[in-house]
Every structure is written in C-alpha cells, then in structure tokens.
Design a protein around this motif. Structure first.
Motif, PDB file in Angstrom:
ATOM      1  N   TRP A  39    -117.109 -57.899 -40.823  1.00  0.00           N
ATOM      2  CA  TRP A  39    -116.969 -58.923 -41.129  1.00  0.00           C
ATOM      3  C   TRP A  39    -115.924 -59.692 -41.335  1.00  0.00           C
ATOM      4  CZ3 TRP A  39    -121.920 -61.139 -43.201  1.00  0.00           C
ATOM      5  CH2 TRP A  39    -121.524 -62.325 -43.625  1.00  0.00           C
ATOM      6  N   PHE A  40    -115.140 -59.461 -40.976  1.00  0.00           N
ATOM      7  CA  PHE A  40    -113.989 -60.180 -41.060  1.00  0.00           C
ATOM      8  C   PHE A  40    -113.491 -60.377 -39.547  1.00  0.00           C
ATOM      9  CE2 PHE A  40    -109.269 -60.638 -40.093  1.00  0.00           C
ATOM     10  CZ  PHE A  40    -109.182 -61.568 -41.262  1.00  0.00           C
ATOM     11  N   ASN A  41    -113.569 -59.765 -38.703  1.00  0.00           N
ATOM     12  CA  ASN A  41    -113.105 -59.909 -37.185  1.00  0.00           C
ATOM     13  C   ASN A  41    -114.421 -60.665 -37.097  1.00  0.00           C
ATOM     14  OD1 ASN A  41    -110.887 -58.183 -37.498  1.00  0.00           O
ATOM     15  ND2 ASN A  41    -111.569 -56.819 -36.394  1.00  0.00           N
ATOM     16  N   SER A  42    -115.965 -60.176 -36.730  1.00  0.00           N
ATOM     17  CA  SER A  42    -117.027 -61.092 -35.696  1.00  0.00           C
ATOM     18  C   SER A  42    -117.925 -62.010 -36.967  1.00  0.00           C
ATOM     19  CB  SER A  42    -117.111 -59.772 -35.993  1.00  0.00           C
ATOM     20  OG  SER A  42    -117.075 -57.988 -35.241  1.00  0.00           O
ATOM     21  N   VAL A  43    -117.709 -61.799 -37.924  1.00  0.00           N
ATOM     22  CA  VAL A  43    -118.463 -62.907 -38.373  1.00  0.00           C
ATOM     23  C   VAL A  43    -117.699 -64.524 -38.647  1.00  0.00           C
ATOM     24  CG1 VAL A  43    -120.375 -63.725 -40.293  1.00  0.00           C
ATOM     25  CG2 VAL A  43    -120.531 -61.313 -39.498  1.00  0.00           C
ATOM     26  N   LEU A  44    -116.801 -63.745 -39.493  1.00  0.00           N
ATOM     27  CA  LEU A  44    -115.814 -64.544 -39.475  1.00  0.00           C
ATOM     28  C   LEU A  44    -114.650 -65.447 -38.478  1.00  0.00           C
ATOM     29  CD1 LEU A  44    -114.983 -63.744 -42.917  1.00  0.00           C
ATOM     30  CD2 LEU A  44    -116.524 -65.200 -42.758  1.00  0.00           C
ATOM     31  N   ASN A  45    -114.876 -64.724 -38.107  1.00  0.00           N
ATOM     32  CA  ASN A  45    -113.961 -64.986 -35.856  1.00  0.00           C
ATOM     33  C   ASN A  45    -112.518 -64.973 -36.643  1.00  0.00           C
ATOM     34  OD1 ASN A  45    -113.380 -64.488 -33.804  1.00  0.00           O
ATOM     35  ND2 ASN A  45    -113.699 -66.680 -33.400  1.00  0.00           N
ATOM     36  N   ARG A  46    -111.769 -63.574 -38.121  1.00  0.00           N
ATOM     37  CA  ARG A  46    -110.292 -64.198 -38.854  1.00  0.00           C
ATOM     38  C   ARG A  46    -109.571 -63.565 -37.865  1.00  0.00           C
ATOM     39  NH1 ARG A  46    -109.736 -65.098 -43.598  1.00  0.00           N
ATOM     40  NH2 ARG A  46    -107.522 -65.268 -43.331  1.00  0.00           N
TER      41      ARG A  46
END
Length: 479
Positions: free
Chosen positions: A231-238
């Motif tokens: 979720w952090f890396n792919s969805v939020l692209n954080r």
C-alpha cells in the motif's frame, strides 16, 4: 518448456562442485567479516535478531516498538536465523563474548542459507557481498533461488508456491516476478489454470494467516506487514520520497554494475542457447515492470540476477568449450580480459563498501579508547545509527546508549551525555575527540591503479567538557 543444460560447475564431479561451493562460501564469509556492520535498510532485521536472542519473550524491550521505521516488516526471517544461531550465541553469552561476534554469527548463518539456495543453481558471479545482508530482499532471494531450481526441474506448482511464500511473507514486489512466470507456465501449458488457482490461493491464505499470527503479536496490532508495504509503495507511491531514477536505470546502471562481465554474457547466452530464453523472458519482464516504480534500488531486482547469471554461465561454457576453434579463441580471450576487469572493479567496490560504515567503526574506536569502569552514556545520532551501529555493537555495563531523536545541537550542552557520536564537527560544551572517515567517491587518476577512493570525515566523537576523566585520556583529535 525446454530446459538448459546444468551449469558447468556441477559437471566436474562431487569434489569439483563442493570445491566451488567452499570457494564462494569463503568469499562471502570474508565480506561479512571485513564489512560486518549494517546500513539503515538492514536495521529492522538486525535489531529484531538481536532482540529475539537477547530479550526473548520480553517484547516490551524490543527496538522496533521505539523505532518502528517507515513501514512494518515481518519477524519470520529474523526468527529463522535467530533460532539457527541460538546455540552458538548461547555459548558466547556464557563466555561473555562481546555481542559484536553474535552479529557476525547471525550474518554468517544468513549467508549459509543464501548460499545453500545458490547451490541449487550452481552458478553465480555476484551476490556474495549481499548474501549475509539481513535485508527482506535477501530472505526472499533464498526462496527465489529455490523457485528457479524447481522451475528448471519441471516442478511448476512448487515453483509458484515458493514465489507466493516470498511475496506474501518477505517482499510483496515478488508478485511482479510471480505474474510473468505464472503466465509463462500457463501459456506453455506446463500447468492448468484451475490447478494453479487451487494451489496458489491455498498457499497464499496459509502464508497470510501465518505472518499475521506472528507479526500481530510482535507489533502488538493486527498486521500483515507486506500488505502495508504494498500500500505504501504502490498505492500511495510514497517510496519516491527517498529518491527517483530514470525508467532505464536498472538496465543501464544497476545490472551492469552488479553483474559486470556476466551482463553482456547473459545476452550472448540467450543467443547461443535458445533453451534459456523461455526462462529469461519472464524475469526480464519482472525488471521491466519494476522499472515503472520511480524509486529504484538494486536490491529490489536482485532476484533477477541469478537467472541472468544462468544464461551468462551458458555463454561462458560455450566459449570455453570452443576456445580452440578459429574465431572463438578471440572471443574467449576477450571474455578472460573482461573477467580480470570485473575482478579489479570488484576489489574497488569492496574497498568502498569497507569504508561505508563510519558509525560502526566510530563506536568500536570509542569502546577501545575508554576502558574505565565508570558509567558512560553515549548518544548516537540518526546518521551514525544508519551507517553501521546496531544493538549488536553495544557493550555491557558500564556503557549505556541513547538514540533519542530531535535533539538540537544547542540542547546537547544541557544534557548529561558522556560521549556523542554524530555528523557535526563542533558542538558547544563538548570537545571533538576523533573523527572517522567514510567513503565519498571514486576518483580517476593517470597512474596505476587508475582508480582511487576519496574519503572524508563522516562521524565525529565528542566528549563532555564537564567530565575531567574524558579529557585525561589520549585522543587523536579532529581534523
């Protein structure tokens, strides 16, 4: 799907095969001993293994509760390595051996696990330096190597199940490898869709349940770590907050620097032996898909390197077998020259890595300089902690340590720390005792050797001016 021939290392008999394994293991152990400290990416698993071995069921003392990091990670890999190394650590604790040697123990155990998975392929030109690094990517790499071996043997369901374990438990990005390999197996009719769904879904559910059971206890909340990472890396692209690279960076920088001579050889191998192509294409697609993510690091695609090295070994084998033929002899000589260049480059990068942990070296030097029995409190700033310091580097009483964050430089004057280890050369109320250099860059020079390392002071050790015992010791001073 056609299978490539076994790698040449296994064709020399039992003794020859084990000889290569011992040589690679010795090199990996050398890297671990010479560069024993860890960077920030490895900190979670390092601290987790320390806490499992030293705090056992006292979870309230675990480092991750005070310093949780950006995203949670699973404890499962740390548990496995800690359990395997616990007999040796138990003996060392009885003998009051410094914890630093326990760090070497867990790293060498991890290296053994990684290299045992590489034995299944029997080819490898790189990865030895990373084999003992406690990164989630390395835990996943051992499973990826196992999956490749099962794939070569035709065990398609087991291949998919192994990749699912790697993706669900250790690295969610292994989905990008699982997808192309699964599609290739379906298109080649090596496995049916119904069979793949049945076994893969059941494996995924079991793994999700297992990781949630373990990690929810350790993190004290309902948690599936790799889902939060996804979720952090792919969805939020954080992840892009930690820097970005161009879309072609993996193919034009990361892979050439990590594989060296094996990089062009893997392309040659695909031309000389077409049987490797069905295996290389899904892995190639994995790197292409990952290239879409702006934040890039070599460790993200490290699972592709073993397969590319299989192709490289096929090319090297073909050139060696035909070395006496016209035309082939020149290519063979070029390959030998490229191996020598790669060896020289590896020596330079090793020395750069050796000098890339100034925090660890600074804490070690501080321990050696002050052998008094007086209680001492050392404050370790974020940069020092990220450049080599872990709980394994700490000594027992009278040494005490603090990693308290967000302390301004002016505030240190009012605090009662005995020593400071940080990246600032001058701090009011403290005397700079010594500095530790760290790697800065590689410099070209018009002589032999043509490359040299440029080092600059990175970590400074400071002593409290209100403590006369500190000033009485012999310190080298700061530049």
């Amino acid at each position: 799907m056609p299978r490539p021939k076994p790698a040449p290392a296994s064709s020399g008999g039992w003794f020859a095969g084990w000889g290569w394994d011992l040589m690679l293991g010795s090199i990996a152990a050398f890297y671990a001993v010479m560069a024993p400290y860890n960077k920030v990416e490895e900190s979670f698993n390092v601290q987790a293994m320390h806490d499992i071995l030293y705090h056992t069921y006292h979870i309230e003392k675990y480092d991750h509760l005070e310093f949780p990091g950006v995203v949670p990670r699973t404890f499962i890999g740390a548990f496995v390595i800690s359990i395997l190394s616990s007999p040796a650590v138990f003996v060392m604790r009885l003998l009051h051996v410094p914890k630093f040697y326990c760090l070497l123990t867990v790293r060498l155990l991890l290296s053994c696990v990684t290299l045992m998975s590489l034995r299944l392929l029997r080819v490898q030109f790189h990865l030895l330096f990373y084999s003992s690094r406690p990164l989630p990517n390395i835990f996943a790499l051992a499973l990826v190597n196992l999956a490749y071996s099962l794939w070569f043997k035709g065990s398609t369901i087991c291949t998919l199940q192994t990749l699912i374990v790697a993706a669900v438990v250790f690295r969610c990005d292994m989905i990008l490898l699982l997808g192309p390999i699964g599609l290739a197996l379906l298109l080649s009719r090596s496995v049916s869709l119904l069979e793949a769904v049945k076994y893969c879904v059941s494996t995924a559910l079991i793994c999700i349940g297992f990781t949630m059971l373990i990690d929810s206890i350790m993190w004290r909340r309902i948690l599936w770590p790799e889902f939060e990472v996804l979720w952090f890396n792919s969805v939020l692209n954080r992840s892009s907050e930690w820097g970005t690279h161009s879309i072609h960076w993996y193919f034009t920088s990361a892979l050439p620097r990590s594989m060296l001579v094996a990089y062009p050889l893997c392309m040659v191998g695909a031309l000389l032996d077409r049987r490797i192509v069905p295996y290389m294409l899904p892995v190639f697609l994995f790197v292409v898909l990952y290239s879409k993510l702006p934040h890039k690091e070599l460790r993200f695609i490290i699972g592709s390197i073993p397969m590319f090295n299989v192709s490289a070994s096929l090319a090297a084998s073909r050139l060696y077998n035909n070395r006496k033929k016209a035309g082939w002899n020149l290519l063979y000589i070029l390959m030998l020259g490229a191996f020598l260049v790669s060896l020289g480059y590896s020596a330079v990068t090793f020395m750069a890595s050796y000098n890339n942990y100034p925090g660890g070296y600074a804490l070690k030097a501080l321990h050696e300089a002050d052998s008094s029995v007086k209680e001492k409190m050392v404050h370790i700033d974020a940069f020092t902690a990220m450049s080599g310091v872990s709980r394994f580097c700490e000594n027992e009483y009278p040494w005490r340590y603090s990693k308290e964050e967000e302390i301004s430089i002016e505030e240190f004057r009012e605090r009662n720390f005995t020593y400071l280890l940080n990246e600032h050369q001058s701090i009011s109320g403290y005397k700079c005792l010594f500095a530790v250099d760290g790697f800065s860059r590689v410099k070209l020079q018009p002589r032999i050797p043509p490359l040299s390392l440029v080092k600059v002071p990175k970590v400074f050790a400071h002593g409290n001016l209100r403590d006369p015992d500190i000033l009485s010791l012999n310190w080298p001073g700061c530049p």
